[in-house]
Design a protein around this motif. Structure first.
Motif, PDB file in Angstrom:
ATOM      1  N   PHE A   9       0.792  -1.109   0.206  1.00 30.14           N
ATOM      2  CA  PHE A   9      -0.005  -0.071  -0.152  1.00 30.14           C
ATOM      3  C   PHE A   9       1.016   1.381   0.061  1.00 30.14           C
ATOM      4  N   ASP A  32       1.266  -8.784  -1.212  1.00 38.14           N
ATOM      5  CA  ASP A  32      -0.057  -8.208  -1.088  1.00 38.14           C
ATOM      6  C   ASP A  32      -0.227  -6.952  -1.780  1.00 38.14           C
ATOM      7  N   SER A 160     -12.144  -8.488   3.100  1.00 41.32           N
ATOM      8  CA  SER A 160     -11.377  -7.571   3.999  1.00 41.32           C
ATOM      9  C   SER A 160     -12.106  -6.526   4.648  1.00 41.32           C
ATOM     10  N   ASN A 161     -11.664  -6.246   5.797  1.00 37.30           N
ATOM     11  CA  ASN A 161     -12.410  -5.241   6.644  1.00 37.30           C
ATOM     12  C   ASN A 161     -13.941  -5.441   6.710  1.00 37.30           C
ATOM     13  N   GLN A 182      -9.073 -10.125   5.846  1.00 40.51           N
ATOM     14  CA  GLN A 182      -7.864  -9.320   5.918  1.00 40.51           C
ATOM     15  C   GLN A 182      -8.264  -8.063   6.592  1.00 40.51           C
ATOM     16  N   SER A 209      -1.483  -3.945   8.757  1.00 38.12           N
ATOM     17  CA  SER A 209      -0.950  -3.042   9.541  1.00 38.12           C
ATOM     18  C   SER A 209      -0.535  -3.585  10.899  1.00 38.12           C
ATOM     19  N   LEU A 211       2.134  -3.113  12.207  1.00 37.29           N
ATOM     20  CA  LEU A 211       3.006  -2.215  13.114  1.00 37.29           C
ATOM     21  C   LEU A 211       2.214  -1.032  13.443  1.00 37.29           C
ATOM     22  N   CYS A 213       0.628   0.947  11.230  1.00 38.33           N
ATOM     23  CA  CYS A 213       1.119   1.829  10.183  1.00 38.33           C
ATOM     24  C   CYS A 213       2.257   2.606  10.450  1.00 38.33           C
ATOM     25  N   LYS A 260       4.378  -3.712   5.723  1.00 38.92           N
ATOM     26  CA  LYS A 260       4.836  -2.740   4.618  1.00 38.92           C
ATOM     27  C   LYS A 260       6.315  -2.223   4.894  1.00 38.92           C
ATOM     28  N   SER A 261       7.388  -2.202   3.989  1.00 32.24           N
ATOM     29  CA  SER A 261       8.354  -1.199   4.048  1.00 32.24           C
ATOM     30  C   SER A 261       8.698  -1.096   2.609  1.00 32.24           C
ATOM     31  N   SER A 262       9.217   0.266   2.230  1.00 29.57           N
ATOM     32  CA  SER A 262       9.779   0.586   1.025  1.00 29.57           C
ATOM     33  C   SER A 262      11.209   0.772   1.209  1.00 29.57           C
ATOM     34  N   ARG A 266      14.755  -3.058   5.572  1.00 27.65           N
ATOM     35  CA  ARG A 266      13.655  -3.275   6.696  1.00 27.65           C
ATOM     36  C   ARG A 266      12.836  -4.292   5.915  1.00 27.65           C
ATOM     37  N   ASN A 270      11.899  -7.512   8.109  1.00 25.56           N
ATOM     38  CA  ASN A 270      10.629  -7.702   8.370  1.00 25.56           C
ATOM     39  C   ASN A 270      10.176  -9.171   8.045  1.00 25.56           C
TER      40      ASN A 270
HETATM   41  N1  LIG Z   1      -7.225  -4.299   3.226  1.00 20.48           N
HETATM   42  C1  LIG Z   1      -7.049  -3.362   3.784  1.00 20.48           C
HETATM   43  O1  LIG Z   1      -7.850  -2.432   3.600  1.00 20.48           O
HETATM   44  C2  LIG Z   1      -5.593  -2.758   4.185  1.00 20.48           C
HETATM   45  C3  LIG Z   1      -5.379  -1.529   4.503  1.00 20.48           C
HETATM   46  C4  LIG Z   1      -4.200  -1.315   4.953  1.00 20.48           C
HETATM   47  C5  LIG Z   1      -2.980  -1.790   4.930  1.00 20.48           C
HETATM   48  N2  LIG Z   1      -3.295  -3.115   4.313  1.00 20.48           N
HETATM   49  C6  LIG Z   1      -2.076  -3.986   3.843  1.00 20.48           C
HETATM   50  O2  LIG Z   1      -1.136  -4.329   4.940  1.00 20.48           O
HETATM   51  C7  LIG Z   1       0.176  -3.793   4.620  1.00 20.48           C
HETATM   52  C8  LIG Z   1       0.782  -3.294   5.963  1.00 20.48           C
HETATM   53  O3  LIG Z   1       0.094  -2.266   6.280  1.00 20.48           O
HETATM   54  P1  LIG Z   1       0.538  -0.545   6.758  1.00 20.48           P
HETATM   55  O4  LIG Z   1       1.338  -0.212   5.462  1.00 20.48           O
HETATM   56  O5  LIG Z   1      -0.728   0.066   6.645  1.00 20.48           O
HETATM   57  O6  LIG Z   1       1.239  -0.409   7.751  1.00 20.48           O
HETATM   58  P2  LIG Z   1       2.663  -1.091   8.504  1.00 20.48           P
HETATM   59  O7  LIG Z   1       3.073  -2.564   8.006  1.00 20.48           O
HETATM   60  O8  LIG Z   1       1.961  -1.509  10.064  1.00 20.48           O
HETATM   61  O9  LIG Z   1       3.570  -0.345   8.640  1.00 20.48           O
HETATM   62  C9  LIG Z   1       4.385   0.371   7.833  1.00 20.48           C
HETATM   63  C10 LIG Z   1       5.344   1.509   8.320  1.00 20.48           C
HETATM   64  O10 LIG Z   1       6.253   1.219   9.253  1.00 20.48           O
HETATM   65  C11 LIG Z   1       7.313   1.523   8.640  1.00 20.48           C
HETATM   66  N3  LIG Z   1       8.351   0.351   8.987  1.00 20.48           N
HETATM   67  C12 LIG Z   1       8.020  -0.779   8.520  1.00 20.48           C
HETATM   68  N4  LIG Z   1       9.158  -1.698   9.006  1.00 20.48           N
HETATM   69  C13 LIG Z   1       9.892  -1.146   9.521  1.00 20.48           C
HETATM   70  C14 LIG Z   1      10.893  -1.010  10.662  1.00 20.48           C
HETATM   71  N5  LIG Z   1      11.560  -2.435  10.713  1.00 20.48           N
HETATM   72  N6  LIG Z   1      11.573  -0.223  11.114  1.00 20.48           N
HETATM   73  C15 LIG Z   1      11.121   0.906  11.289  1.00 20.48           C
HETATM   74  N7  LIG Z   1      10.140   1.205  10.642  1.00 20.48           N
HETATM   75  C16 LIG Z   1       9.250   0.395   9.871  1.00 20.48           C
HETATM   76  C17 LIG Z   1       7.136   1.754   7.167  1.00 20.48           C
HETATM   77  O11 LIG Z   1       8.007   2.682   6.827  1.00 20.48           O
HETATM   78  P3  LIG Z   1       9.105   2.528   5.364  1.00 20.48           P
HETATM   79  O12 LIG Z   1       8.464   1.990   4.481  1.00 20.48           O
HETATM   80  O13 LIG Z   1       9.810   3.637   5.286  1.00 20.48           O
HETATM   81  O14 LIG Z   1      10.188   1.385   5.898  1.00 20.48           O
HETATM   82  C18 LIG Z   1       5.914   2.286   7.349  1.00 20.48           C
HETATM   83  O15 LIG Z   1       5.882   3.632   7.455  1.00 20.48           O
HETATM   84  C19 LIG Z   1      -0.453  -2.686   3.424  1.00 20.48           C
HETATM   85  O16 LIG Z   1       1.009  -2.342   2.794  1.00 20.48           O
HETATM   86  C20 LIG Z   1      -1.201  -3.293   2.746  1.00 20.48           C
HETATM   87  O17 LIG Z   1      -0.530  -4.285   1.982  1.00 20.48           O
HETATM   88  C21 LIG Z   1      -4.648  -3.511   3.537  1.00 20.48           C
END
Ligand SMILES: NC(=O)c1ccc[n+]([C@@H]2O[C@H](COP(=O)([O-])OP(=O)(O)OC[C@H]3O[C@@H](n4cnc5c(N)ncnc54)[C@H](OP(=O)(O)O)[C@@H]3O)[C@@H](O)[C@H]2O)c1
Length: 314
Positions: A9, A32, A160-161, A182, A209, A211, A213, A260-262, A266, A270
């Motif tokens: 995402f 994903d 999802s949701n 999901q 999410s 972490l 977000c 998620k990480s870009s 990381r 992860n």
């Molecule tokens: N179905 C849905 O409605 C829905 C909604 C939300 C998310 N999702 C899915 O779930 C995935 C993950 O959720 P998310 O993107 O919301 O949040 P997340 O994975 O909880 O957190 C991502 C954040 O944490 C940072 N991060 C990641 N690993 C890290 C580490 N080891 N150390 C420090 N910072 C770290 C990332 O920054 P950097 O990128 O800079 O590392 C980013 O800002 C999404 O990408 C998507 O595929 C699905």
């Protein structure tokens, strides 16, 4: 389904190709994406580059047996793709962009199915959340996914949701129970009632999410839990991110966690092979000190959604 996946995402363009490649090179085999992330073609390109790297490696590196089925891909149908009039073309678009699920003509190489297709959100675009049209759209969209499952263009289907109410309603129209739901899941959003419902219905939960977000990485309770886990396990690589990932893998009913990480390092930390091994070892660890560390995280539930709250959708 591999228990840890790369979330994509908000990762767009070349970054999505690079992050996919980083994940695959580090040993992750689960990506994903979603129609509305607008990165499915870039994810596909990352997989293609990785596969050609692996095939070109003549020295017998582990990855050189890579084939189309090596990577588990999830995608999701967006709210503006729901309903009988849109969903079939939308699914074809997903297949086309990801290079999965396309029906091959006789004599052509077999194209593997999409591993998992989800309804992204319980409500339809441009529709008031309390409108009964949402229910009709959910039922019509689900019927199309059931047909895709029967046609074997997808291997599994899910949602999802979805709240408890949305899931229970499916008993009225679904022929197939969703493989997964999901949902947002982390120590501040533990979804206890929903998890009980999923367990009773036989629906696995995929945690998104984990972490929070990124917000939970700043929480001192999480840092404390990571320190305690490092002390208890002797693993100096227990970061707050790893503690949260291990915590999510440890919870009943959670079949996978999407992070998620870009950032390449990381991503590997992860969801790479080594990262997964270490997180899984922590998740399975027992003993007073480990239990005390995880209790720090268990005690954080206050129902906070860092993403969005679907309970408003009827
Ligand atoms: N179905 C849905 O409605 C829905 C909604 C939300 C998310 N999702 C899915 O779930 C995935 C993950 O959720 P998310 O993107 O919301 O949040 P997340 O994975 O909880 O957190 C991502 C954040 O944490 C940072 N991060 C990641 N690993 C890290 C580490 N080891 N150390 C420090 N910072 C770290 C990332 O920054 P950097 O990128 O800079 O590392 C980013 O800002 C999404 O990408 C998507 O595929 C699905």
């Amino acid at each position: 389904m591999p228990r840890l996946g790369l979330g994509t995402f908000k990762i767009r363009g070349e970054d999505a190709t690079r992050s996919t490649l980083d994940a695959l090179r580090s040993g992750c085999r689960h990506i994903d994406t979603a129609s509305c992330y607008r990165n499915e073609e870039e994810v596909r390109l990352g997989i293609k580059i990785w596969r050609s790297e692996a095939a070109a490696d003549a020295d017998g590196r582990e990855g050189n047996e890579a084939n189309d089925d090596d990577v588990f891909i999830t995608s999701k149908l967006a709210p503006n793709e729901m309903g009988e009039t849109r969903v079939h073309a939308a699914l074809d678009g997903v297949y086309e962009r990801l290079g999965r699920g396309i029906r091959s003509s006789p004599g052509e190489p077999r194209v593997p199915p999409l591993d998992l297709a989800l309804v992204h959100w319980p409500g339809m675009a441009r529709t008031p959340p309390d409108s009964p049209a949402n229910r009709t759209a959910r039922a019509e969209t689900w019927r199309a996914l059931e047909d895709a499952l029967a046609a074997r263009t997808v291997r599994a289907i899910g949602v999802s949701n979805y709240t408890r109410t949305h899931l229970l309603e499916m008993r009225d129209y679904a022929r197939v129970i969703p493989a997964v739901n999901q949902v947002e899941f982390h120590p501040r959003c533990q979804q206890r009632e929903l998890r009980r419902t999923c367990e009773a219905l036989g629906v696995g939960i995929v945690a998104y999410s984990p972490l929070g977000c990124g917000e939970l990485l700043k929480d001192p309770r999480v840092s404390r839990a990571a320190e305690l886990l490092a002390e208890a396990s002797g693993d100096t690589a227990v970061t707050p991110a790893r503690a949260l990932i291990a915590w999510s893998l440890r919870q009943t009913g959670i079949v996978a966690s999407i992070v998620k990480s870009s950032n390449g390092d990381r991503v590997a930390h992860n969801v790479g092979r080594e990262g997964y091994k270490r997180a899984a070892a922590l998740a399975e660890a027992s003993g007073t000190a480990v239990d005390a560390a995880f209790r720090e995280l268990d005690g954080m539930d206050d129902g906070t959604h860092f993403c969005w709250d679907p309970t408003v959708v009827r």
